[in-house]
Design a protein around this motif. Structure first.
Motif, PDB file in Angstrom:
ATOM      1  N   LEU A   1       1.707   6.768  -6.875  1.00  0.00           N
ATOM      2  CA  LEU A   1       0.627   7.666  -7.284  1.00  0.00           C
ATOM      3  C   LEU A   1       0.978   9.121  -7.005  1.00  0.00           C
ATOM      4  CD1 LEU A   1      -2.524   5.652  -6.144  1.00  0.00           C
ATOM      5  CD2 LEU A   1      -1.598   5.886  -8.447  1.00  0.00           C
ATOM      6  N   GLN A   2       1.687   9.384  -5.933  1.00  0.00           N
ATOM      7  CA  GLN A   2       2.134  10.746  -5.656  1.00  0.00           C
ATOM      8  C   GLN A   2       3.123  11.226  -6.714  1.00  0.00           C
ATOM      9  OE1 GLN A   2       3.669  10.732  -1.667  1.00  0.00           O
ATOM     10  NE2 GLN A   2       1.637  10.601  -0.706  1.00  0.00           N
TER      11      GLN A   2
ATOM     12  N   ALA B   1       0.827  -1.211   0.000  1.00  0.00           N
ATOM     13  CA  ALA B   1       0.000   0.000   0.000  1.00  0.00           C
ATOM     14  C   ALA B   1       0.861   1.262   0.000  1.00  0.00           C
ATOM     15  CB  ALA B   1      -0.929  -0.009   1.210  1.00  0.00           C
ATOM     16  N   GLU B   2       1.959   1.229   0.748  1.00  0.00           N
ATOM     17  CA  GLU B   2       2.828   2.402   0.799  1.00  0.00           C
ATOM     18  C   GLU B   2       3.557   2.608  -0.526  1.00  0.00           C
ATOM     19  OE1 GLU B   2       6.452   4.195   3.563  1.00  0.00           O
ATOM     20  OE2 GLU B   2       5.350   2.385   4.154  1.00  0.00           O
ATOM     21  N   ILE B   3       3.986   1.530  -1.161  1.00  0.00           N
ATOM     22  CA  ILE B   3       4.650   1.650  -2.468  1.00  0.00           C
ATOM     23  C   ILE B   3       3.683   2.221  -3.495  1.00  0.00           C
ATOM     24  CG2 ILE B   3       5.638   0.311  -4.367  1.00  0.00           C
ATOM     25  CD1 ILE B   3       6.865  -1.546  -2.299  1.00  0.00           C
TER      26      ILE B   3
ATOM     27  N   TYR C   1       7.551  13.707 -21.300  1.00  0.00           N
ATOM     28  CA  TYR C   1       7.489  12.269 -21.054  1.00  0.00           C
ATOM     29  C   TYR C   1       6.271  11.695 -21.753  1.00  0.00           C
ATOM     30  CZ  TYR C   1      10.673  13.561 -17.269  1.00  0.00           C
ATOM     31  OH  TYR C   1      11.716  14.080 -16.549  1.00  0.00           O
ATOM     32  N   SER C   2       6.422  10.490 -22.238  1.00  0.00           N
ATOM     33  CA  SER C   2       5.300   9.804 -22.880  1.00  0.00           C
ATOM     34  C   SER C   2       4.548   8.970 -21.850  1.00  0.00           C
ATOM     35  CB  SER C   2       5.806   8.890 -24.000  1.00  0.00           C
ATOM     36  OG  SER C   2       6.640   7.877 -23.474  1.00  0.00           O
ATOM     37  N   LYS C   3       3.323   8.592 -22.189  1.00  0.00           N
ATOM     38  CA  LYS C   3       2.533   7.742 -21.285  1.00  0.00           C
ATOM     39  C   LYS C   3       3.188   6.375 -21.106  1.00  0.00           C
ATOM     40  CE  LYS C   3      -1.926   9.925 -22.286  1.00  0.00           C
ATOM     41  NZ  LYS C   3      -3.316   9.681 -22.783  1.00  0.00           N
ATOM     42  N   GLU C   4       3.790   5.896 -22.187  1.00  0.00           N
ATOM     43  CA  GLU C   4       4.460   4.588 -22.101  1.00  0.00           C
ATOM     44  C   GLU C   4       5.615   4.633 -21.112  1.00  0.00           C
ATOM     45  OE1 GLU C   4       4.529   0.572 -23.270  1.00  0.00           O
ATOM     46  OE2 GLU C   4       3.122   2.172 -23.811  1.00  0.00           O
ATOM     47  N   TRP C   5       6.366   5.739 -21.125  1.00  0.00           N
ATOM     48  CA  TRP C   5       7.497   5.876 -20.206  1.00  0.00           C
ATOM     49  C   TRP C   5       6.998   5.962 -18.765  1.00  0.00           C
ATOM     50  CZ3 TRP C   5       9.273   9.169 -16.505  1.00  0.00           C
ATOM     51  CH2 TRP C   5      10.622   9.055 -16.134  1.00  0.00           C
ATOM     52  N   VAL C   6       5.893   6.666 -18.554  1.00  0.00           N
ATOM     53  CA  VAL C   6       5.340   6.806 -17.206  1.00  0.00           C
ATOM     54  C   VAL C   6       4.874   5.455 -16.681  1.00  0.00           C
ATOM     55  CG1 VAL C   6       3.442   7.813 -15.887  1.00  0.00           C
ATOM     56  CG2 VAL C   6       4.698   9.217 -17.514  1.00  0.00           C
ATOM     57  N   ARG C   7       4.230   4.665 -17.546  1.00  0.00           N
ATOM     58  CA  ARG C   7       3.748   3.344 -17.104  1.00  0.00           C
ATOM     59  C   ARG C   7       4.908   2.444 -16.681  1.00  0.00           C
ATOM     60  NH1 ARG C   7       0.317   3.866 -21.871  1.00  0.00           N
ATOM     61  NH2 ARG C   7      -1.847   4.292 -21.231  1.00  0.00           N
ATOM     62  N   LYS C   8       6.011   2.493 -17.421  1.00  0.00           N
ATOM     63  CA  LYS C   8       7.109   1.566 -17.144  1.00  0.00           C
ATOM     64  C   LYS C   8       8.029   2.058 -16.039  1.00  0.00           C
ATOM     65  CE  LYS C   8       7.319  -0.574 -21.724  1.00  0.00           C
ATOM     66  NZ  LYS C   8       8.161  -0.876 -22.914  1.00  0.00           N
ATOM     67  N   ASN C   9       8.242   3.360 -15.929  1.00  0.00           N
ATOM     68  CA  ASN C   9       9.235   3.870 -14.994  1.00  0.00           C
ATOM     69  C   ASN C   9       8.638   4.437 -13.710  1.00  0.00           C
ATOM     70  OD1 ASN C   9      12.002   3.919 -16.632  1.00  0.00           O
ATOM     71  ND2 ASN C   9      10.377   4.558 -18.026  1.00  0.00           N
ATOM     72  N   ILE C  10       7.425   4.948 -13.771  1.00  0.00           N
ATOM     73  CA  ILE C  10       6.787   5.482 -12.561  1.00  0.00           C
ATOM     74  C   ILE C  10       5.909   4.421 -11.911  1.00  0.00           C
ATOM     75  CG2 ILE C  10       5.294   7.274 -11.630  1.00  0.00           C
ATOM     76  CD1 ILE C  10       7.992   8.282 -12.606  1.00  0.00           C
ATOM     77  N   LEU C  11       5.024   3.821 -12.692  1.00  0.00           N
ATOM     78  CA  LEU C  11       4.122   2.807 -12.158  1.00  0.00           C
ATOM     79  C   LEU C  11       4.731   1.410 -12.177  1.00  0.00           C
ATOM     80  CD1 LEU C  11       0.760   4.009 -13.768  1.00  0.00           C
ATOM     81  CD2 LEU C  11       1.660   4.481 -11.490  1.00  0.00           C
ATOM     82  N   LYS C  12       5.910   1.241 -12.798  1.00  0.00           N
ATOM     83  CA  LYS C  12       6.633  -0.034 -12.820  1.00  0.00           C
ATOM     84  C   LYS C  12       5.768  -1.167 -13.390  1.00  0.00           C
ATOM     85  CE  LYS C  12      10.192   1.848 -10.867  1.00  0.00           C
ATOM     86  NZ  LYS C  12      11.439   2.082 -11.633  1.00  0.00           N
ATOM     87  N   MET C  13       5.092  -0.894 -14.482  1.00  0.00           N
ATOM     88  CA  MET C  13       4.256  -1.906 -15.129  1.00  0.00           C
ATOM     89  C   MET C  13       5.069  -2.643 -16.189  1.00  0.00           C
ATOM     90  SD  MET C  13       0.596  -0.005 -15.741  1.00  0.00           S
ATOM     91  CE  MET C  13      -0.369   0.644 -14.390  1.00  0.00           C
ATOM     92  N   SER C  14       4.827  -3.921 -16.306  1.00  0.00           N
ATOM     93  CA  SER C  14       5.427  -4.701 -17.381  1.00  0.00           C
ATOM     94  C   SER C  14       4.567  -4.565 -18.638  1.00  0.00           C
ATOM     95  CB  SER C  14       5.537  -6.167 -16.972  1.00  0.00           C
ATOM     96  OG  SER C  14       4.254  -6.715 -16.724  1.00  0.00           O
TER      97      SER C  14
ATOM     98  N   GLN D   1       2.335  14.608 -13.794  1.00  0.00           N
ATOM     99  CA  GLN D   1       1.194  14.609 -14.705  1.00  0.00           C
ATOM    100  C   GLN D   1       1.228  15.784 -15.682  1.00  0.00           C
ATOM    101  OE1 GLN D   1      -1.017  12.126 -14.749  1.00  0.00           O
ATOM    102  NE2 GLN D   1      -2.093  13.002 -16.505  1.00  0.00           N
ATOM    103  N   ASN D   2       1.681  16.956 -15.245  1.00  0.00           N
ATOM    104  CA  ASN D   2       1.685  18.138 -16.111  1.00  0.00           C
ATOM    105  C   ASN D   2       2.738  18.063 -17.213  1.00  0.00           C
ATOM    106  OD1 ASN D   2      -0.367  19.286 -14.555  1.00  0.00           O
ATOM    107  ND2 ASN D   2       1.103  20.220 -13.136  1.00  0.00           N
ATOM    108  N   TYR D   3       3.687  17.172 -17.065  1.00  0.00           N
ATOM    109  CA  TYR D   3       4.763  17.069 -18.052  1.00  0.00           C
ATOM    110  C   TYR D   3       4.554  15.919 -19.032  1.00  0.00           C
ATOM    111  CZ  TYR D   3       6.964  19.983 -14.493  1.00  0.00           C
ATOM    112  OH  TYR D   3       7.229  20.978 -13.593  1.00  0.00           O
ATOM    113  N   VAL D   4       3.486  15.129 -18.841  1.00  0.00           N
ATOM    114  CA  VAL D   4       3.206  14.016 -19.738  1.00  0.00           C
ATOM    115  C   VAL D   4       2.687  14.571 -21.060  1.00  0.00           C
ATOM    116  CG1 VAL D   4       1.827  11.937 -20.091  1.00  0.00           C
ATOM    117  CG2 VAL D   4       2.717  12.477 -17.820  1.00  0.00           C
ATOM    118  N   GLY D   5       3.241  14.101 -22.144  1.00  0.00           N
ATOM    119  CA  GLY D   5       2.848  14.559 -23.467  1.00  0.00           C
ATOM    120  C   GLY D   5       3.781  15.593 -24.025  1.00  0.00           C
ATOM    121  N   GLU D   6       4.570  16.245 -23.145  1.00  0.00           N
ATOM    122  CA  GLU D   6       5.517  17.256 -23.611  1.00  0.00           C
ATOM    123  C   GLU D   6       6.952  16.792 -23.416  1.00  0.00           C
ATOM    124  OE1 GLU D   6       6.561  22.018 -22.980  1.00  0.00           O
ATOM    125  OE2 GLU D   6       4.904  21.045 -21.884  1.00  0.00           O
TER     126      GLU D   6
END
Length: 520
Positions: A450-451, A443-445, A464-477, A457-462
């Motif tokens: 999310l924080q 839960a803490e991770i 950073y890409s959404k794909e980069w955010v998913r893999k590096n911020i949210l750590k999604m495979s 969030q304001n820099y996504v699209g300019e």
């Protein structure tokens, strides 16, 4: 001949050659080819001292488990590993990574539930795991109906490891081209002796020759701790590394008790003036004075009487010393008792050493230590290591479920042994969690991620890409990304906007409302 057992046909592995023998962690006795010496129903084999050593080790581990400190540590480990919940199962099978049809997965899940019922795991789970942890090995006899083998295992009966040993026949062959000696397994089976292999058991044979019944390998379900001695010949328990700290703790506790009993009372010293009496008469005079002044009253707990017992002098009584003429006269002094009887630092040190050897956090030994459900950063490092240790124990213990499932699925023709081997490593088992550390940590991770997502969030699209955010911020495979996309699309189709108006829906003919001032 296989007695009281069955054999599952496996693919011949004789084509796999190596100069190194396959590493096994079951502690089996490796021997050369052995012939039967007890007819078709028995086997005679010289096991030297291996069987006795293993049986004596198991007996030693069980004696250790009776010590209060060790029993407390074992209870902590067992309680953290096996969690019984009225709402959820103790352990569940996870087939998410198994590439099979839903029908086969459902059948595997059903057979797993049958295996839990055979073990009566909801009621006997604590005892089963405690046997595995203390003995370092756990064995069951898979009982089948010989007339209807396809019905699968009918019963799982616990077998005392001191009465059963695994034997592996090794055949050696010299390669003509390389002159290297290659070894391969010719046969594997178990030897069961009703009297056991331990000389301390009643009725056990005293010599090193063991007579027993040959049991087929596949009829025994076995899981070991995976810990071997330095020669890889004996399976050790997790209690092995606690033998020395436990012996030191017991010796120190005995020493403290003896010292306190002998030094606690304040005793008197009688210096008796014997003048110039000869030695014999001086000793006689000293004994007369002792009998005259000594009053030893003893309480008899069996009869409740108080009797006078002056026959023996113990170390807690007064001292009587003769003194010659020319010195001081008769004198009575006192010998003070021990001054450091309240110090227990040495005992506490060895108690902590014992807990560390069993991988149990030392803080659990302290009675005044509370349990906090705060942030995961507030959890001590010992608790983190203990949580990982419990995870390793669960993973090792899950081999028991693999062994039972393999036999069930093959006997019932759900799949072949080759098919089972292809999916065996992809099956996972989820144990019920009671320690909130994992939940708090996850839960803490997630909260921190999310924080970070909200910050960037304001820099996504300019930048950073959404794909980069998913893999590096949210750590999604990549699998997680595709799966979440599908779920979002499915939910969007299944849950249309309630405020949206369908163009194909006919609008009812509702006459327009008349103004209030319009004539009736």
């Amino acid at each position: 001949m296989n007695l009281f057992g069955f054999e599952i046909k496996r693919k011949d592995e004789d084509n796999l050659k190596s100069f190194v023998q396959k590493d096994e962690d079951d502690g089996a006795i490796n021997i050369s080819s052995v012939g039967a010496a007890g007819g078709a129903y028995g086997t005679y084999i010289d096991m030297e001292a291996n069987s006795k050593n293993e049986a004596e080790l198991v007996t030693k581990y069980r004696n250790m488990a009776m010590h209060p400190e060790v029993q407390k540590a074992i209870d902590d480990i067992v309680n953290e590993t096996i969690i019984v919940d009225d709402l959820n199962s103790v352990v569940e099978i996870n087939l998410d990574n198994v590439e099979l049809s839903d029908k086969i997965k459902k059948r595997i899940t059903e057979e797993f539930n049958i295996a839990l019922e055979l073990l009566d795991f909801s009621n006997e789970g604590y005892d089963i795991f405690q046997r595995f942890y203390v003995d370092g090995r756990l064995r069951f006899h898979a009982v089948v109906d010989e007339k209807d083998i396809k019905s699968g295992i009918q019963e799982l009966r616990y077998v005392d490891p001191r009465r059963l040993r695994k034997v592996r026949e090794i055949s050696s062959k010299k390669d003509s081209s390389t002159q290297a000696i290659t070894k391969s397994v010719k046969n594997e089976y178990y030897i069961y002796s009703e009297k056991g292999f331990n000389a301390s058991l009643p009725g056990t044979q005293s010599d090193g020759d063991i007579k027993g019944i040959r049991i087929a390998k596949d009829s025994i379900v076995e899981v070991t701790s995976g810990i071997l001695n330095e020669n890889n010949t004996l399976v050790l328990s997790h209690l092995q590394k606690a033998i020395k700290p436990l012996n030191q703790l017991k010796m120190l506790e005995d020493a403290v008790v003896i010292y306190r009993i002998s030094r606690a009372p304040e005793r008197r010293i009688f210096y008796i003036d014997v003048g110039n009496l000869p030695k014999i008469k001086a000793e006689q005079y000293l004994r007369e004075m002792m009998v005259k002044h000594k009053n030893r009253l003893v309480y008899d707990a069996t009869t409740g009487e108080v009797r006078d017992d002056r026959k023996h002098m113990t170390m807690l009584e007064d001292f009587w010393l003769p003194r010659r003429e020319g010195g001081k006269g008769t004198e009575i002094t006192t010998l003070p008792g021990g001054q450091t009887l309240g110090e227990m630092d040495d005992v506490l040190y060895f108690q902590k050493s014992l807990y560390r050897s069993l991988n149990v956090p030392v803080s659990r030994m302290e009675a005044d230590t509370g349990f906090s459900l705060g942030r995961s950063s507030e959890i001590s490092r010992d608790e983190v290591k203990f949580s990982k240790f419990i995870g390793r124990l669960r993973t090792r213990f899950s081999i028991l479920f693999d062994e039972i499932l393999e036999k069930q699925l093959v006997l019932k023709n759900v799949m072949t042994i080759e098919e089972w081997l292809t999916i065996k490593n992809t099956i996972r088992y989820n144990f019920q969690e009671d320690n909130h550390f994992s939940e708090l940590k996850d839960a803490e991770i997630l909260r921190d991620r999310l924080q970070s997502l909200d910050t960037i969030q304001n820099y996504v699209g300019e930048y950073y890409s959404k794909e980069w955010v998913r893999k590096n911020i949210l750590k999604m495979s990549e699998e997680d990304v595709e799966k979440i996309k599908e779920q979002i699309e499915t939910e969007a189709v299944e849950e249309p906007d309630e405020d949206a108006v369908d163009d194909n829906t006919p609008t009812p003919n509702v006459p327009p409302a008349k103004p209030k001032d319009a004539p009736q």
